[in-house]
Design a protein around this motif. Sequence first.
Motif, PDB file in Angstrom:
ATOM      1  N   CYS A   1     -51.310  -2.538  20.160  1.00 56.20           N
ATOM      2  CA  CYS A   1     -50.735  -1.687  19.003  1.00 56.20           C
ATOM      3  C   CYS A   1     -51.845  -0.921  18.682  1.00 56.20           C
ATOM      4  CB  CYS A   1     -50.187  -2.591  18.020  1.00 56.20           C
ATOM      5  SG  CYS A   1     -50.951  -3.608  16.956  1.00 56.20           S
ATOM      6  N   GLN A   2     -51.423  -0.095  17.496  1.00 58.87           N
ATOM      7  CA  GLN A   2     -52.318   0.860  17.112  1.00 58.87           C
ATOM      8  C   GLN A   2     -53.241   0.154  16.158  1.00 58.87           C
ATOM      9  OE1 GLN A   2     -50.333   3.836  14.792  1.00 58.87           O
ATOM     10  NE2 GLN A   2     -51.981   5.287  14.756  1.00 58.87           N
ATOM     11  N   CYS A   3     -52.912  -0.928  15.445  1.00 58.08           N
ATOM     12  CA  CYS A   3     -53.721  -1.569  14.554  1.00 58.08           C
ATOM     13  C   CYS A   3     -54.614  -2.480  15.171  1.00 58.08           C
ATOM     14  CB  CYS A   3     -53.185  -1.815  13.244  1.00 58.08           C
ATOM     15  SG  CYS A   3     -52.150  -3.236  13.709  1.00 58.08           S
ATOM     16  N   GLY A   4     -54.112  -3.048  16.505  1.00 57.90           N
ATOM     17  CA  GLY A   4     -54.855  -4.081  16.942  1.00 57.90           C
ATOM     18  C   GLY A   4     -54.584  -5.653  16.844  1.00 57.90           C
ATOM     19  N   ALA A   5     -53.666  -5.635  15.929  1.00 55.04           N
ATOM     20  CA  ALA A   5     -53.182  -7.046  15.536  1.00 55.04           C
ATOM     21  C   ALA A   5     -52.308  -7.718  16.542  1.00 55.04           C
ATOM     22  CB  ALA A   5     -52.177  -6.781  14.284  1.00 55.04           C
ATOM     23  N   VAL A   6     -51.703  -6.930  17.697  1.00 52.66           N
ATOM     24  CA  VAL A   6     -51.065  -7.423  18.984  1.00 52.66           C
ATOM     25  C   VAL A   6     -51.701  -6.889  19.779  1.00 52.66           C
ATOM     26  CG1 VAL A   6     -48.861  -7.763  20.039  1.00 52.66           C
ATOM     27  CG2 VAL A   6     -48.911  -7.707  17.493  1.00 52.66           C
TER      28      VAL A   6
ATOM     29  N   ARG B   1     -53.534 -11.521  21.453  1.00 50.07           N
ATOM     30  CA  ARG B   1     -53.845 -11.658  20.139  1.00 50.07           C
ATOM     31  C   ARG B   1     -52.361 -11.093  19.359  1.00 50.07           C
ATOM     32  NH1 ARG B   1     -57.257  -7.237  18.753  1.00 50.07           N
ATOM     33  NH2 ARG B   1     -59.097  -8.613  19.504  1.00 50.07           N
ATOM     34  N   GLY B   2     -52.063 -12.266  18.761  1.00 43.26           N
ATOM     35  CA  GLY B   2     -51.040 -11.876  17.657  1.00 43.26           C
ATOM     36  C   GLY B   2     -49.592 -12.169  18.836  1.00 43.26           C
ATOM     37  N   GLN B   3     -48.556 -11.995  18.346  1.00 43.38           N
ATOM     38  CA  GLN B   3     -47.271 -11.788  18.868  1.00 43.38           C
ATOM     39  C   GLN B   3     -46.375 -10.755  18.411  1.00 43.38           C
ATOM     40  OE1 GLN B   3     -45.633 -13.900  21.287  1.00 43.38           O
ATOM     41  NE2 GLN B   3     -47.785 -14.713  21.707  1.00 43.38           N
ATOM     42  N   PRO B   4     -45.761  -9.695  19.172  1.00 43.92           N
ATOM     43  CA  PRO B   4     -44.884  -8.834  18.602  1.00 43.92           C
ATOM     44  C   PRO B   4     -43.595  -9.499  17.886  1.00 43.92           C
ATOM     45  CG  PRO B   4     -44.286  -9.369  21.058  1.00 43.92           C
ATOM     46  CD  PRO B   4     -45.431 -10.265  20.546  1.00 43.92           C
ATOM     47  N   SER B   5     -43.127  -8.597  16.877  1.00 43.41           N
ATOM     48  CA  SER B   5     -41.730  -8.786  16.186  1.00 43.41           C
ATOM     49  C   SER B   5     -40.935  -8.285  17.203  1.00 43.41           C
ATOM     50  CB  SER B   5     -41.650  -8.336  14.804  1.00 43.41           C
ATOM     51  OG  SER B   5     -42.650  -9.050  13.792  1.00 43.41           O
ATOM     52  N   ILE B   6     -39.418  -8.877  17.429  1.00 45.07           N
ATOM     53  CA  ILE B   6     -38.440  -8.653  17.865  1.00 45.07           C
ATOM     54  C   ILE B   6     -37.178  -8.017  17.544  1.00 45.07           C
ATOM     55  CG2 ILE B   6     -36.984  -9.545  19.888  1.00 45.07           C
ATOM     56  CD1 ILE B   6     -39.975  -9.506  20.823  1.00 45.07           C
ATOM     57  N   PHE B   7     -36.679  -7.171  17.732  1.00 44.01           N
ATOM     58  CA  PHE B   7     -35.809  -6.371  17.352  1.00 44.01           C
ATOM     59  C   PHE B   7     -34.534  -6.397  18.585  1.00 44.01           C
ATOM     60  CE2 PHE B   7     -32.746  -2.345  16.991  1.00 44.01           C
ATOM     61  CZ  PHE B   7     -32.247  -2.962  15.678  1.00 44.01           C
ATOM     62  N   ALA B   8     -33.607  -7.068  18.403  1.00 47.51           N
ATOM     63  CA  ALA B   8     -32.472  -7.073  19.375  1.00 47.51           C
ATOM     64  C   ALA B   8     -31.585  -5.594  19.163  1.00 47.51           C
ATOM     65  CB  ALA B   8     -31.433  -8.281  19.065  1.00 47.51           C
ATOM     66  N   SER B   9     -32.286  -4.728  20.023  1.00 49.08           N
ATOM     67  CA  SER B   9     -31.392  -3.384  19.969  1.00 49.08           C
ATOM     68  C   SER B   9     -29.921  -3.317  20.674  1.00 49.08           C
ATOM     69  CB  SER B   9     -32.410  -2.323  20.536  1.00 49.08           C
ATOM     70  OG  SER B   9     -32.488  -2.627  22.244  1.00 49.08           O
TER      71      SER B   9
END
Length: 153
Positions: free
Chosen positions: A11-16, A58-66
């Motif tokens: 990601c852009q911030c590096g958290a994931v 690093r980290g895990q993404p949050s999930i959205f059921a689209s």
Amino acid sequence: MAEARSLTGGCQCGAVRYQLKRAPSRVSICFCRMCQKAVGGYFGAFAGSALDDLVWTRGQPSIFASSEAAERGFCSSCGTPLSFSYRGSGRISVTAGSLDDPAGYPPTLAHGVEGRMPWFDDLCRLSGTSTQDEIPPGEIARYRSRQHPDQEP
């Protein structure tokens, strides 16, 4: 295809951050309205692989059921769209732009072409400038990126 130099991204911030164990088996773009809204652009670009080939480092993404069939991963800190998958398919696609070296993975297929903007073919003929050309010389420091660098430092 261009020589692939990196199978990492994030990601852009590096958290994931993630790593692909193998090069993507398919790179595609999708013009459907759902993908447009998910990425905030005129199309989504995705690099697909087996689910087992993706490791979140690093980290895990949050999930959205689209939809009932699909889910999308994103960074909950900065909002970067990171993945798309059909539940139970054993496959996942990372957003091609989140790869550290997206130029190494050009798309070979388009989906959802009914959603392609009628002027899309004209985009590559627009006149343009480089990013640096738009920044006044005395303000370069203000525009320094806060993004996580491509590749780990």
